[in-house]
Design a protein around this motif. Sequence first.
Motif, short mmCIF file in Angstrom:
data_model
loop_
_atom_site.label_atom_id
_atom_site.label_comp_id
_atom_site.label_asym_id
_atom_site.label_seq_id
_atom_site.Cartn_x
_atom_site.Cartn_y
_atom_site.Cartn_z
N LEU A 208 -65.14 93.31 9.78
CA LEU A 208 -65.47 94.70 9.55
C LEU A 208 -67.21 94.79 10.32
O LEU A 208 -68.11 94.18 9.67
CB LEU A 208 -65.69 95.23 8.13
N TRP A 209 -67.25 95.52 11.06
CA TRP A 209 -68.60 96.00 11.86
C TRP A 209 -68.89 97.09 11.36
O TRP A 209 -68.32 98.32 11.40
CB TRP A 209 -68.53 95.98 13.54
N ILE A 210 -69.96 97.29 10.45
CA ILE A 210 -70.33 98.55 9.67
C ILE A 210 -71.66 98.98 10.17
O ILE A 210 -72.70 98.40 10.26
CB ILE A 210 -70.49 98.23 8.20
N PRO A 211 -71.47 100.08 11.03
CA PRO A 211 -73.10 100.82 11.72
C PRO A 211 -73.95 101.04 10.61
O PRO A 211 -73.43 101.50 9.47
CB PRO A 211 -72.36 101.61 12.28
N PHE A 212 -75.17 100.89 10.97
CA PHE A 212 -76.13 101.34 10.02
C PHE A 212 -76.15 102.90 9.95
O PHE A 212 -76.42 103.41 8.91
CB PHE A 212 -77.67 100.99 10.73
N SER A 213 -75.80 103.69 11.00
CA SER A 213 -75.52 105.07 10.72
C SER A 213 -74.54 105.15 11.79
O SER A 213 -74.72 104.47 13.03
CB SER A 213 -76.77 105.98 10.84
N SER A 214 -73.93 106.51 11.71
CA SER A 214 -72.65 106.86 12.81
C SER A 214 -72.79 108.29 12.89
O SER A 214 -72.96 108.85 11.90
CB SER A 214 -71.41 106.04 12.48
N ASP A 215 -72.15 108.74 13.86
CA ASP A 215 -71.97 110.28 14.24
C ASP A 215 -71.09 110.78 13.17
O ASP A 215 -71.16 111.98 12.69
CB ASP A 215 -71.39 110.46 15.62
N LYS A 216 -70.02 110.03 12.96
CA LYS A 216 -68.93 110.44 12.12
C LYS A 216 -69.65 110.83 10.75
O LYS A 216 -69.18 111.64 9.91
CB LYS A 216 -68.10 109.36 11.98
N ILE A 217 -70.47 109.65 10.33
CA ILE A 217 -71.12 109.82 8.90
C ILE A 217 -72.08 110.95 8.97
O ILE A 217 -72.00 111.92 7.87
CB ILE A 217 -71.69 108.48 8.64
N THR A 218 -72.74 111.46 9.83
CA THR A 218 -73.83 112.25 9.79
C THR A 218 -73.02 113.93 9.65
O THR A 218 -73.30 114.63 9.01
CB THR A 218 -74.80 112.38 11.23
N GLN A 219 -72.09 113.68 10.58
CA GLN A 219 -71.20 115.09 10.61
C GLN A 219 -70.55 115.01 9.36
O GLN A 219 -70.38 116.31 9.06
CB GLN A 219 -69.92 114.68 11.72
N MET A 220 -70.07 114.15 8.70
CA MET A 220 -69.30 114.35 7.46
C MET A 220 -70.28 114.78 6.34
O MET A 220 -70.16 115.58 5.64
CB MET A 220 -68.65 113.25 7.10
N ALA A 221 -71.58 114.16 6.48
CA ALA A 221 -72.67 114.73 5.51
C ALA A 221 -72.88 116.04 5.64
O ALA A 221 -73.04 116.64 4.52
CB ALA A 221 -73.88 113.93 5.80
N SER A 222 -72.89 116.65 6.77
CA SER A 222 -73.26 118.02 7.09
C SER A 222 -71.93 118.93 6.38
O SER A 222 -72.11 120.12 5.78
CB SER A 222 -73.02 118.52 8.58
N LEU A 223 -70.86 118.45 6.29
CA LEU A 223 -69.83 119.24 5.89
C LEU A 223 -69.54 119.11 4.15
O LEU A 223 -69.10 119.83 3.70
CB LEU A 223 -68.44 118.52 6.50
N LEU A 224 -70.06 117.72 3.78
CA LEU A 224 -69.87 117.63 2.16
C LEU A 224 -70.99 118.38 1.34
O LEU A 224 -72.18 118.59 1.69
CB LEU A 224 -69.91 116.23 1.86
#
Lengths: 224, 164
Positions: A208-224
């Motif tokens: 599993l390659w886990i990014p230190f941060s990703s667009d998907k995560i920052t986008q999700m953070a703005s919605l939650l």
Amino acid sequence: MNDAINFMNIEGLKFFGRVNASISHELKNILAIISETTGFLNDLTELAKQGKDLKLSLIESCSKSIAEEIQRGFTTIKQMNSFAHNVDVPIKETNLGDLLDLTVKLSKFLSFASTVHTPAPDQKMKPVLTCPFLLQNLIYQVLCFAYESVGPEGKVDICFNSKDDNGIHLLFSLPVTMETKDFPTEKIQKSADVLGIAITVKNSEFILWIPFSSDKITQMASLL
Amino acid sequence: MENSPKIHLLMVDDEVKFLQTITDRLKLKFFEITTATNGSDAIAAAEKGQFDVAVIDLQMPGIDGVQVLEILKKTHKYLEVIILSGHATIESAVNCTKLGAFKILEKPCDFDTFVDAIRQAYERRMRKKFEHDQLVIQEIQELALGQSPLGILRALSKMEKDEK
């Protein structure tokens, strides 16, 4: 993104239920041992009242067993508490070592769990910005797949590779060569996609390659 | 209690400490106990020994409790099975009852309730066996009237095989 959040909600709830069921099973076992051991002490006391010899070694082993089970119960409740608090902050900087350690411990409550070797949690490891609850769900699913592949007598080795500048590789090594068509399952792939995680399979390894941060995560953070 | 017949129990649970403690307590109640920590060992033990009652946990690595119940009920006609599990749900209870479980008990279980359940299961086994034996005696009497000695021996041997 709404699809991803719906998927997260449904799968998250299922995961929460599954882990809670396994913890309650563990707690019931602990209570059953304490209950039977105290009952055994009572039986011995009754026999002593009737004039039978009371072996001190038996009393000692009973009290030791009760103390051990109470400690096991405390540890289980502590793990349950850490797991429950994973949903407090949906997206946050997370230490992968700690998260892996807890997830492996929770997965060990499953009756079909294999032996797992994990690296000791390293507090100096660069944290990843992720949804810890969902990442835990993904790792738990991978572990379940690995357990089912190697069986209860088998062994799964897990290690990190943090040489990459953009993320961390989490490697699951199995003593059997995997059929690449079986892994990742659709659900595992979808869980990884939601988190921006890439999965590769190499003979007997899942990576599993886990990014230190990703667009998907920052986008999700703005919605939650 | 010491003069009553010893009930032969097969206890199956992957929680080793629980198995050990409950076995110690049951021995004080004059039960004869064999233990197994997984489904395969339980099936193998049942093949070797004659048990009155089996007490089986549901969640175990490898062959789970439901599968063990199904196999034991098929291969051992008079064996009564009690499910003792921390994982019992209404669905699993219904399923186990359909497969022939005598009782489903939830861990942790009151010891006296547990012992009562074992004795009731044993009584049911003995009753069923007695009813069956009565039928066998009747069959033998009928055979004795109309068959040659060799015919009687053949019929008895067949009955013995069916017994298992």
